[in-house]
Design an enzyme around this catalytic site. Structure first.
Site, mmCIF file in Angstrom:
data_model
loop_
_atom_site.group_PDB
_atom_site.id
_atom_site.type_symbol
_atom_site.label_atom_id
_atom_site.label_comp_id
_atom_site.label_asym_id
_atom_site.label_seq_id
_atom_site.Cartn_x
_atom_site.Cartn_y
_atom_site.Cartn_z
ATOM 1 N N HIS A 264 0.897 -1.250 0.281
ATOM 2 C CA HIS A 264 -0.078 0.093 -0.164
ATOM 3 C C HIS A 264 0.847 1.334 0.277
ATOM 4 O O HIS A 264 0.209 2.425 -0.755
ATOM 5 C CB HIS A 264 -0.996 0.356 1.214
ATOM 6 N N GLU A 265 2.208 1.650 0.760
ATOM 7 C CA GLU A 265 2.992 2.689 1.337
ATOM 8 C C GLU A 265 4.054 2.637 -0.626
ATOM 9 O O GLU A 265 4.048 3.794 -0.766
ATOM 10 C CB GLU A 265 3.762 2.731 2.398
ATOM 11 N N HIS A 268 2.195 4.105 -3.071
ATOM 12 C CA HIS A 268 1.866 6.203 -2.672
ATOM 13 C C HIS A 268 3.060 6.477 -2.441
ATOM 14 O O HIS A 268 3.376 7.221 -3.997
ATOM 15 C CB HIS A 268 1.673 6.110 -1.587
ATOM 16 N N GLU A 294 -4.577 7.221 -2.801
ATOM 17 C CA GLU A 294 -5.145 6.496 -2.533
ATOM 18 C C GLU A 294 -5.705 5.394 -3.957
ATOM 19 O O GLU A 294 -5.547 4.562 -4.090
ATOM 20 C CB GLU A 294 -6.559 6.308 -1.810
HETATM 21 ZN ZN ZN Z 1 -3.354 5.006 1.882
#
Ligand code: ZN
Length: 501
Positions: A264-265, A268, A294
């Site tokens: 997830h990170e 980003h 996101e």
């Molecule tokens: Zn996030």
């Protein structure tokens, strides 16, 4: 002459951004390695830098530089046009809020955070209600001062998702709800049940760290322009494309926390590392919105990282790395990491039910802003919402309306960006697939460069050139809709659970 006016404005913009980047770095340090007793000085440092940044943005010097650049600017070029438009928006927003209101909000919010932490610990909403009431009054005042065309909530949403309108978001969410509720119900009744116990098998921290770094590097995270550290709450902090920091956390009895948290990170971070360094420190080199940010994290975490093709490549390395998983079958692993079950806690929710948690918060926030919902009635409204959307009732306010920190921070209007992220991700991913029909074959070979290059070319490199809605239209040829996400969920979960919803 005109060039020098623009250059002066750009210099002022970059300096304002530099102050923000110093703030981020202080924050990152506080979350990752600052000794606990440094907290008081750190609060002072942060307040000082934040104050300087605010003064820069709202001061007459900046307004003059912006005004001159607007009159004599090189607005024919997309980057300068973007920078002028966006800095005008930020400055106007900031100047409309009197210092006294900003200071009061910060003060009430710091009290509210303490009250919230205690209220959650003791599961007593009444402890949090008074500061929340005060905070919402300040938010209503801020919304009036900032101004809005539709409803007060729009003024707050605009901070996180520039240009978004509550009524439009609500229409897309309604469309989404109609599909999610029956899909979640069909999965709950499906004969196939994931063996989630295998996710709690022991996986040593060191091995998790090693594996997560391998995955991060394979996805394209550049360790020469980034770091990976440990913090209680994982986050990504990017100050420029050459310094992007992500964090993760390790639970030896729950590998998915670090594994999917890292992906997830990394999502980003890939966005931050993919911004154009030539425009660093100006809106042309910054991300569009929280929702678009996101969309990148969720695409890598879920659309890629929880897909079967991804694990056809990584399952071998996984079972070699973790002896406790050596006997697990690929199919069982893929089903377990895609466990769908209505649950009380948003941050633990799966891909199908996640959006329902957001719709509940979005609905309550809008009603709180117009005064249609009173603060004291939040627990009841929350529980009613959970029952109608997810079919479950919280056992306590701690596991209900007190679970998220956002309101105590005064972050009203933030939640919708999480669900918008899923919708943007699906619409982008569908377009990427149409452009590259062999995407799954690439994933089966552990090759992510084609997807990353596509994202860089279509999204990352453009900075804030487009608003989120325009970007979606430009990249996919259609306005935002819930349909691609619904199609994605059906195509993935129906065969996985052997159902036809
Ligand atoms: Zn996030």
């Amino acid at each position: 002459m005109t060039t020098s006016h623009y250059a002066e404005f750009e210099r002022a913009t970059r300096q304002y951004h530099l102050l923000g980047s110093i703030e981020s770095l202080l924050d990152w340090d506080q979350e990752t390695c600052m000794p606990p007793r440094g907290v008081e000085q750190r609060a002072e440092q942060l307040a000082l830098v934040a104050g300087l940044a605010h003064e820069r943005l709202t001061g007459d010097e900046f307004a003059t530089a912006l005004g001159k650049a607007e009159r004599n600017g090189r607005v024919d070029e997309w980057a300068s046009a973007t920078n002028l438009r966006e800095m005008r928006r930020r400055m106007e927003r900031a100047r409309r809020l009197p210092t006294e209101l900003v200071r009061e909000t910060a003060k009430v919010s710091s009290l509210a955070k303490q009250a919230w932490a205690r209220a959650r610990r003791e599961s007593r909403f009444e402890l949090f209600a008074p500061p929340l009431e005060r905070l919402l009054e300040l938010k209503r005042r801020a919304a009036e001062l900032i101004g809005f065309e539709g409803e007060p909530y729009d003024a707050l949403l605009d901070e996180y998702e520039p240009g978004a309108r509550s009524a439009e978001v609500a229409a897309v969410f309604d469309e989404l709800k109609k599909a999610l509720v029956p899909l979640a119900a069909a999965i709950a009744k499906a004969p196939r049940k994931p063996d989630v116990a295998l996710l709690s098998r022991y996986c040593p921290k060191e091995s998790q760290a090693e594996f997560c770094r391998r995955v991060a590097a394979a996805l394209g995270f550049d360790f020469q322009s980034g770091r990976m550290d440990v913090s209680m709450h994982p986050f990504c902090s990017g100050t420029c494309p050459h310094d992007v920091r992500i964090t993760t956390r390790y639970d030896e009895r729950f590998l998915p926390a670090a594994l999917f948290g890292t992906m997830h990170e990394v999502g980003h971070a890939l966005y931050e590392q993919g911004l154009d360094a030539a425009h660093a420190g100006t809106p042309a080199g910054q991300s569009v919105s929280l929702g678009i940010h996101e969309s990148q994290s969720r695409m890598w975490e879920n659309f890629v990282g929880r897909s079967r093709p991804f694990w056809e490549h990584w399952f071998g390395p996984l079972t070699q790395q973790f002896t406790s998983l050596a006997e697990v079958r690929l199919d069982d692993w893929v089903l377990a990491i895609n466990n769908v079950r209505p649950s009380l806690i948003r941050v633990e929710a799966d891909e199908v039910t996640y959006g329902l948690h957001i719709m509940l918060r979005f609905d309550l926030e809008r009603r709180l802003m117009t005064g249609k919902l009173a603060v004291r009635d939040i627990p009841q409204a929350w529980n009613d919402g959970m029952r109608s959307l997810l079919g479950i009732t919280p056992d306590s306010d701690a596991n209900g309306c007190l679970q998220d920190i956002h309101w105590s921070m005064g972050a009203v209007g933030y939640f919708p960006t999480y669900a918008l992220g899923n919708l943007y991700a699906a619409q982008f991913f569908e377009a990427a697939r149409a452009a590259m029909p062999d995407l799954d074959d690439h994933f089966r070979r552990g090759s992510y460069a084609p997807l990353l290059e596509w994202l860089r070319r279509n999204i990352h490199r453009h900075g804030m050139r487009h608003r989120a809605a325009e970007l979606v239209q430009a990249v996919t040829g259609r306005p935002l809709s819930a349909e691609p996400f619904v199609r994605y969920l059906r195509a993935k979960f129906e065969p996985l659970y052997g159902i036809n919803a």
